[in-house]
Write an enzyme that holds these catalytic residues in place. Structure first.
Site, PDB file in Angstrom:
ATOM      1  CG  ASP A  79      -1.970   0.975   1.272  1.00  0.00           C
ATOM      2  OD1 ASP A  79      -2.454   1.343   0.193  1.00  0.00           O
ATOM      3  OD2 ASP A  79      -2.381   1.398   2.385  1.00  0.00           O
ATOM      4  CD  GLU A 131      -3.184   8.561  -4.612  1.00  0.00           C
ATOM      5  OE1 GLU A 131      -2.947   7.573  -3.899  1.00  0.00           O
ATOM      6  OE2 GLU A 131      -3.288   9.722  -4.162  1.00  0.00           O
ATOM      7  N   GLY A 207      -8.953   5.732   1.632  1.00  0.00           N
ATOM      8  CA  GLY A 207      -9.615   6.555   2.645  1.00  0.00           C
ATOM      9  C   GLY A 207     -11.100   6.276   2.736  1.00  0.00           C
ATOM     10  CB  ALA A 208     -13.052   3.639   1.445  1.00  0.00           C
ATOM     11  CG  ASP A 252      -4.896   1.213   8.215  1.00  0.00           C
ATOM     12  OD1 ASP A 252      -5.105   0.577   9.251  1.00  0.00           O
ATOM     13  OD2 ASP A 252      -3.769   1.640   7.933  1.00  0.00           O
TER      14      ASP A 252
HETATM   15  P1  13P Z   1      -8.821   4.817   5.877  1.00  0.00           P
HETATM   16  O1  13P Z   1      -7.945   5.715   6.677  1.00  0.00           O
HETATM   17  O2  13P Z   1     -10.112   5.475   5.513  1.00  0.00           O
HETATM   18  O3  13P Z   1      -9.071   3.488   6.515  1.00  0.00           O
HETATM   19  O4  13P Z   1      -8.066   4.521   4.478  1.00  0.00           O
HETATM   20  C1  13P Z   1      -7.061   3.547   4.421  1.00  0.00           C
HETATM   21  C2  13P Z   1      -6.323   3.565   3.132  1.00  0.00           C
HETATM   22  O5  13P Z   1      -6.658   4.228   2.183  1.00  0.00           O
HETATM   23  C3  13P Z   1      -5.139   2.702   3.051  1.00  0.00           C
HETATM   24  O6  13P Z   1      -4.475   2.871   1.834  1.00  0.00           O
HETATM   25  O1  G3H Z   2      -3.242   4.769   3.643  1.00  0.00           O
HETATM   26  C1  G3H Z   2      -2.460   4.645   4.584  1.00  0.00           C
HETATM   27  C2  G3H Z   2      -2.700   3.601   5.596  1.00  0.00           C
HETATM   28  O2  G3H Z   2      -3.689   3.987   6.480  1.00  0.00           O
HETATM   29  C3  G3H Z   2      -1.426   3.187   6.251  1.00  0.00           C
HETATM   30  O3  G3H Z   2      -1.029   4.030   7.249  1.00  0.00           O
HETATM   31  O4  G3H Z   2       1.437   4.362   6.937  1.00  0.00           O
HETATM   32  O5  G3H Z   2       0.357   4.609   9.196  1.00  0.00           O
HETATM   33  O6  G3H Z   2       0.592   2.354   8.146  1.00  0.00           O
HETATM   34  P1  G3H Z   2       0.444   3.828   7.926  1.00  0.00           P
HETATM   35 ZN    ZN Z   3      -4.569   4.902   1.121  1.00  0.00          ZN
END
Ligand code: 13P
Ligand code: G3H
Ligand code: ZN
Length: 305
Positions: A79, A131, A207-208, A252
């Protein structure tokens, strides 16, 4: 065995989504895996660069391998990879897909680097998510101006020149637990324009998280202080899946909230508790329950195996 590519193509045609759930430790992963197994759902298990550094390469791979053994229809994803190097590393480690997030770079640079990642990944049968546009994070305290949203014309050029397998779009979602200060909307008009130009491109929403009231209330009841946290309403995510080509939905924050709310509850109700299994186990069950609900109510990926 159905490949990730095949599931994604099916999702575009049949209008369901694969949940892309971030994990940071064994218990959060177990909650995700059990939910996917219960619901007979394929899914993506994601690690950020931060999660990879936290767990370490060996533990990450071992955890993902265990998860796939328990539920083979899971795919390991990097990710928000920020560089060619980290993407190559994940490709060599055996990840099923990688995200190269150069969205903060100028358009041409984003294209160049994303295309390079695609070349390296596709050689090894690994899928790539790129992206375009900028998805706000919790650290962005400015309102999203128009230019943060994905430009549909540029999206077409980007997909054609990079050869990405999935495109993350910015239509009003944002990372973290504070997604809205005003009206809760998403720019479906932008999504429609992107889809008119790229009718078969699998789209991704970051961000869902839903940041549902019940989870926030539980978090706060046991000592947390998340004031005015807010997420993406379920109906908007349902629409994105049912009426559009959104086939990967990233989550997340909700997983973090579920783990933490339950941990807080067990510890504050049992002041002498210090058996990790009691509070982490409770967190794991809450993760399982919220992911199951998402699979049934938002991703519609239940019984897709
Ligand atoms: P959230 O913060 O809405 O859970 O989004 C997570 C995300 O986009 C991880 O790539
Ligand atoms: O999109 C990002 C995720 O929420 C991951 O967050 O870099 O704190 O693990 P992190
Ligand atoms: Zn993300």
């Amino acid at each position: 065995m159905v490949s990730l590519k095949e599931y994604i193509e099916r999702a575009v045609n049949e209008k369901f989504a694969l949940g892309a759930m971030n994990f940071n430790n064994m218990e959060s992963l177990q909650g995700i895996v059990e939910a996917c197994k219960d619901e007979r759902s394929p899914a993506i298990i994601s690690v950020s660069e931060g999660a990879l550094a936290y767990m370490g390469d060996e533990y990450t791979l071992a955890l993902a391998a265990a998860a796939k053994k328990v539920h083979p229809q899971l795919f390991l994803h990097l990710d928000h990879g920020k560089s060619l190097e980290i993407c190559k590393k994940a490709i060599n480690m055996g990840f099923d897909s990688v995200m190269i997030d150069n969205s903060a770079l100028p358009f041409e640079e984003n294209i160049k680097l994303t295309a390079e990642v695609c070349k390296a990944a596709h050689n090894k049968g690994v899928l790539v998510e790129g992206e375009l546009g900028q998805i706000k994070g919790i650290e962005d305290n400015v309102e999203a101006a128009e230019h943060h949203y994905t430009d549909p014309e540029k999206a077409k050029i980007f997909v054609e020149r990079t050869n990405v397998d999935m495109l993350a779009v910015a239509i009003g979602t944002s990372h973290g637990a504070y997604k809205y200060s005003g009206e809760k909307t998403l720019r479906f008009d932008i999504l429609e324009k992107i889809e008119a130009l790229l009718p078969k491109t699998p789209l991704v929403l970051h961000g869902a998280s839903n940041v549902c009231d019940e989870l926030v209330a539980d978090f706060n009841r046991y000592g947390g202080e998340l004031i005015e946290a807010s997420g993406i309403p379920e109906e908007l995510l349902q629409k994105a899946v049912r009426e559009h080509n959104v086939v990967k939905i990233n989550t997340d924050t909700d997983i973090r909230l579920a783990m933490t709310a339950e941990t807080r509850r067990v510890l504050s109700e049992n002041k002498n508790e210090f058996d990790l299994r009691k509070f982490l186990g409770a967190g794991r069950e809450r993760v399982r329950s919220i992911i199951s609900e998402k699979i049934r109510n938002i991703f519609y990926s239940n019984n897709k195996i």
